[in-house]
Design an enzyme around this catalytic site. Structure first.
Site, PDB file in Angstrom:
ATOM      1  N   THR A 320      22.919 -10.912  88.404  1.00 57.05           N
ATOM      2  CA  THR A 320      23.035 -11.532  87.092  1.00 57.05           C
ATOM      3  C   THR A 320      24.460 -11.932  86.784  1.00 57.05           C
ATOM      4  OG1 THR A 320      22.738 -11.160  84.726  1.00 57.05           O
ATOM      5  CG2 THR A 320      23.139  -9.224  86.064  1.00 57.05           C
ATOM      6  N   ASP A 321      24.618 -13.119  86.259  1.00 59.27           N
ATOM      7  CA  ASP A 321      25.909 -13.572  85.777  1.00 59.27           C
ATOM      8  C   ASP A 321      26.271 -12.775  84.526  1.00 59.27           C
ATOM      9  OD1 ASP A 321      28.155 -15.350  85.734  1.00 59.27           O
ATOM     10  OD2 ASP A 321      27.220 -16.364  84.041  1.00 59.27           O
ATOM     11  N   LYS A 322      27.552 -12.631  84.246  1.00 59.21           N
ATOM     12  CA  LYS A 322      27.976 -11.868  83.062  1.00 59.21           C
ATOM     13  C   LYS A 322      28.091 -12.752  81.835  1.00 59.21           C
ATOM     14  CE  LYS A 322      32.212 -10.933  81.960  1.00 59.21           C
ATOM     15  NZ  LYS A 322      32.288 -11.271  80.525  1.00 59.21           N
ATOM     16  N   LYS A 543      29.106 -16.257  94.998  1.00 57.70           N
ATOM     17  CA  LYS A 543      27.783 -15.903  94.487  1.00 57.70           C
ATOM     18  C   LYS A 543      26.694 -16.358  95.460  1.00 57.70           C
ATOM     19  CE  LYS A 543      29.057 -16.192  89.580  1.00 57.70           C
ATOM     20  NZ  LYS A 543      28.710 -16.771  88.272  1.00 57.70           N
TER      21      LYS A 543
END
Length: 810
Positions: A320-322, A543
């Site tokens: 998950t991206d922040k 990523k």
């Protein structure tokens, strides 16, 4: 995050120099801009400022439906039928092949239209200087050398170089950095970022696919996830082929020993191949996924790649991206340390007075929102002057008045305010209690009456806070057996603090450490990815590499994100999830788009996906049992009696009255697993074979009743109708046995499944009584006997053995 900024600027600058698009570009005139003639020439040279989308040909997609394991098996049956001269069978199977292709094609086209609807891009306009006049034109018309004007609230329409003016730019959707970057003359601006404050004139350097935005999008084109449905279909077909192959080998050996004709064996091969083909499996996948996608859309989850929802059932890792995904992408005041003689209310009030709402600056907005929430009396003050943030001074200042008294207020970086007030910055940092080490943005607020020197009012800590549901989401996903990993472009302290707040236990690894390990020991780098709870200061390509590494280790990977920088990993992941605030490129690359704020719908996605998985698994379980029953039953009966107990027409008819009717399993009531599902086909086949052996023995017992008391052994056609009844009714009842992993009575079937099955049983009973070409009539008593005996064996014996077997093996 200066290193991230420098790396990206160097990338854009190097590409620009390669293409000759820097300020020195002949014809770039900051005073008059490009002429209309020159603009047309550059459009011809560089093309429009847009990212071309590659769409597959629908004709090619339809042609692919006639390729693959299922289609090849049907085509092999057609060839065998032609060799044997069974032209009626050829017509039937060709019709079956075309029906399967048309059904799959139209369902996929329907899903594709949903994808296109979600990929509609916003039309962005730009202010451009042409022939000495400022015009508003579509951003797609920009070319290298254009002079454009940008200001607060604008999207940057291309990669630009600032010629004059000062800006604060939000690049979070590109680099993952949550804090705005300050831009001065000669700085670079990247397509897709957002101007938060300021105004400037810029020179267009790169457009379309050559921009940083475009390069990221090109990477998306190469990202391809594994397709679970295709793999599963191939593995099921392989096992069915093994069953048929072994059975035919046994029949062939016996035929050689007994002197049977090769033509008889070919006829038997034709029957067995037709029975083994999982012709409805692709349709079962498509219909189940389509219905599941409709259910998810009701819950605020849009599926843009049809099999992504089922992939969510097997997903065991979520990256998950922040920024904007776990967090709100909005700075919030999280700590206040008043100076001597001051209160927290003073710190917020004076910080808000030194802010300007019209600038849309995140820090100003944080002060103003906090002041509003706390009821700070800002309206009692009248502003006389305001100096906006300047990268040179690193502070904002304002002069306000209240009841005839003038007050100077300022806020900014601790060093800048310390210098303004004559305070030791080291002492202020010490007082901040380690906020900076946690990754908080720390600022100081100062105030002074009239011309008096300013003094420190207090220190404020700001943070991009996690969404309210983030911690709950992480906990729910972990309970479902999914490992959650956070990937962010922010600094390590910020990532570590965010991970702590949302309950991500484990090490957060910095990109620098990861790169060192990757260069020294690639195997250790893979293990580091597996062990880490997240990564900080990662680039888009990092990523993407992390997702691929996890997939190489056998994980089914989900990826959430909202920015352009997330697009490659969103496309590569089996389950790419774009949040509601995502950019158009992120939504286009993702396979799932959330329409509501927050991330709670990801749990819905997983649970619905797991229910869909159970429905497909039931269909496959039933198909393998039925195939084993038909193949072994037909071979053993042929070896015992020397007769084909079922015709090719009867087998093809079974495909319609069982395989396609059991598509109603896509609506069945099921319970989702508490752990990630897997396509463990070997275990499934093992369980199916045990059930198959039972059903074959029971089918032979019922066949013996037909040959004896009912006297059907005298005519092959009558025996074939009786055998058809055995295979059909056992097939339908086995569905109700295998649909429930416990006892068959533990859950009720769906109404559509129950009604369709009862109607199917009634129609076949009528056909067996009345007779149709290729299926001669048999006495109603014979049909009722088959139904009664099949029900007794299925629900009285097989269900109990299934329950004990699955309890031990699954």
């Amino acid at each position: 995050m200066p290193e991230t900024q420098d790396a990206v600027e160097n990338l854009v600058a190097s590409v620009a120099m390669e293409t000759g698009d820097l300020v020195a570009n002949p014809g770039a005139d900051p005073t008059n801009g490009l002429s209309a003639v020159e603009h047309r020439r550059r459009i011809a040279q560089y093309g429009y400022n847009e990212i071309p989308e590659k769409k597959p040909s629908p004709f090619l997609n339809f042609a692919r439906k006639f390729s693959g394991p299922t289609a090849w098996m049907l085509e092999a049956v057609i060839v065998l039928s032609l060799v044997l001269g069974n032209y009626a069978n050829v017509y039937i199977i060709v019709a079956l092949l075309v029906l399967n292709a048309v059904l799959g094609f139209f369902l996929e086209q329907k899903a594709s239209k949903a994808v296109d609807a979600l990929r509609q891009r916003l039309r962005v306009n730009a202010r451009v200087l042409r022939d000495g006049s400022w015009l508003v034109v579509p951003a797609r018309d920009l070319v290298p050398g254009d002079i454009v004007r940008i200001r607060a609230g604008d999207f940057v329409p291309a990669d630009l170089q600032v010629l004059d003016g000062k800006l604060a730019v939000d690049q979070s959707s590109l680099t993952g950095e949550s804090l705005p970057m300050e831009k001065a003359p000669s700085s670079l601006l990247f397509s897709g970022s957002v101007i938060r404050s300021g105004e400037a004139t810029g020179l267009v350097l790169l457009t379309g696919a050559r921009t940083y935005y475009g390069k990221t999008t090109e990477l998306v084109q190469f990202a391809r996830p594994r397709l679970q449905a295709e793999e599963v279909t191939a593995r099921v077909v392989k096992w069915l082929f093994v069953i048929v192959g072994l059975s035919l080998s046994a029949a062939f050996v016996v035929a050689l020993v007994s002197g049977m004709h090769l033509v008889d064996i070919l006829s038997l091969a034709l029957v067995l191949l037709a029975s083994a083909i999982p012709v409805a499996l692709p349709a079962m996948f498509t219909i189940t996924l389509a219905l599941g996608s409709v259910e998810l859309s009701r819950r605020g989850v849009l599926v843009t790649r049809l099999n992504a929802a089922e992939d969510a059932a097997t997903m065991d890792t979520l990256c998950t991206d922040k920024t904007g995904t776990i967090t709100t992408n909005r700075l919030t005041v999280t700590g206040i340390l008043p100076g001597d003689g001051w209160s927290e209310a003073d710190v917020i009030l004076y910080g808000a007075l030194a802010s300007e709402a019209a600038n849309h600056d995140p820090i100003d907005r944080a002060f103003l929102l906090t002041a509003e929430e706390r009821g700070a009396p800002q309206d009692r003050y009248t502003r006389r002057s305001f100096i906006p943030f300047d990268p040179a001074t690193r502070r904002t200042e304002a002069v306000v008045e209240k009841d005839g008294t003038t007050l100077r207020v300022a806020k900014g970086a601790i060093v800048a305010i310390a210098e303004l007030t004559g305070t030791d910055p080291a002492r202020l940092r010490e007082q901040s209690g380690g906020w900076a080490e946690k990754g908080y943005r720390t600022l100081a607020v100062a105030a002074g009456a009239g011309d008096d020197p300013l003094s420190i009012v207090g220190i404020v800590a700001m943070q991009d806070l996690p969404r309210p549901d983030a911690r709950h989401l992480v906990g729910e996903l972990q309970k479902l057996g999914i490992s959650v990993k956070m990937l962010t472009g922010d600094a390590l302290p910020i990532a570590q603090e965010t991970a702590r707040q949302v309950g991500l236990a484990g090490t957060i690894t910095g990109a620098e450490e990861f790169e060192k390990v990757k260069e020294a020991d690639p195997a250790r780098a893979s293990a580091l990815i597996e062990e880490s709870a997240g990564f900080a200061r990662v680039y888009p390509e990092d990523k993407y590499a992390i997702v691929r590494s996890l997939q190489a280790q056998g994980h089914i990977v989900g990826m959430t994100g909202d920015g352009i920088n997330d697009a490659p990993s969103l496309r590569q992941a089996e389950v790419g999830i774009a949040v509601a605030s995502a950019t158009d490129v992120a939504k286009g690359a993702a396979s799932v788009v959330l329409t509501g704020e927050g991330l709670e719908n990801i749990v819905d996605l997983v649970l619905v996906g797991r229910m869909m998985h159970q429905r497909i698994l039931t269909w496959i379980f039933n198909k393998v049992v039925k195939t084993f029953q038909v193949v072994v039953f037909v071979v053993v009966a042929f070896l015992l009696t020397g007769q084909f107990v079922i015709s090719v027409f009867g087998v093809v008819l079974l495909l319609f009255v069982i395989d396609f009717v059991t598509l109603s399993l896509s609506t069945d009531n099921v319970r989702g697993s508490k752990h990630p599902d897997s396509w463990e086909i070997t275990g499934l086949v093992r369980s199916s074979l045990v059930m198959g052996v039972l059903v074959v023995i029971e089918s032979l017992l019922i066949l013996n009743v037909g040959r004896g008391p009912f006297g059907l052994a005298a005519t092959t056609s009558g025996l074939q109708s009786f055998a058809f009844a055995i295979l059909f009714y056992f097939g339908i009842m086995t569905v109700f046995v295998v649909r429930e992993r416990g006892h068959f009575w533990d859950s009720a079937p769906s109404i559509p499944l129950l009604l369709v099955s009862l109607a199917d049983m009634g129609i076949v009973a009528v056909l067996l009584t009345m007779g149709v070409p290729g299926l001669v009539p048999i006495p109603p008593a014979a049909t009722l006997t088959v139904i009664a005996m099949a029900a007794f064996f299925s629900f009285g014996i097989n269900d109990t053995i299934k329950y004990l077997m699955l309890k031990r093996w699954w």
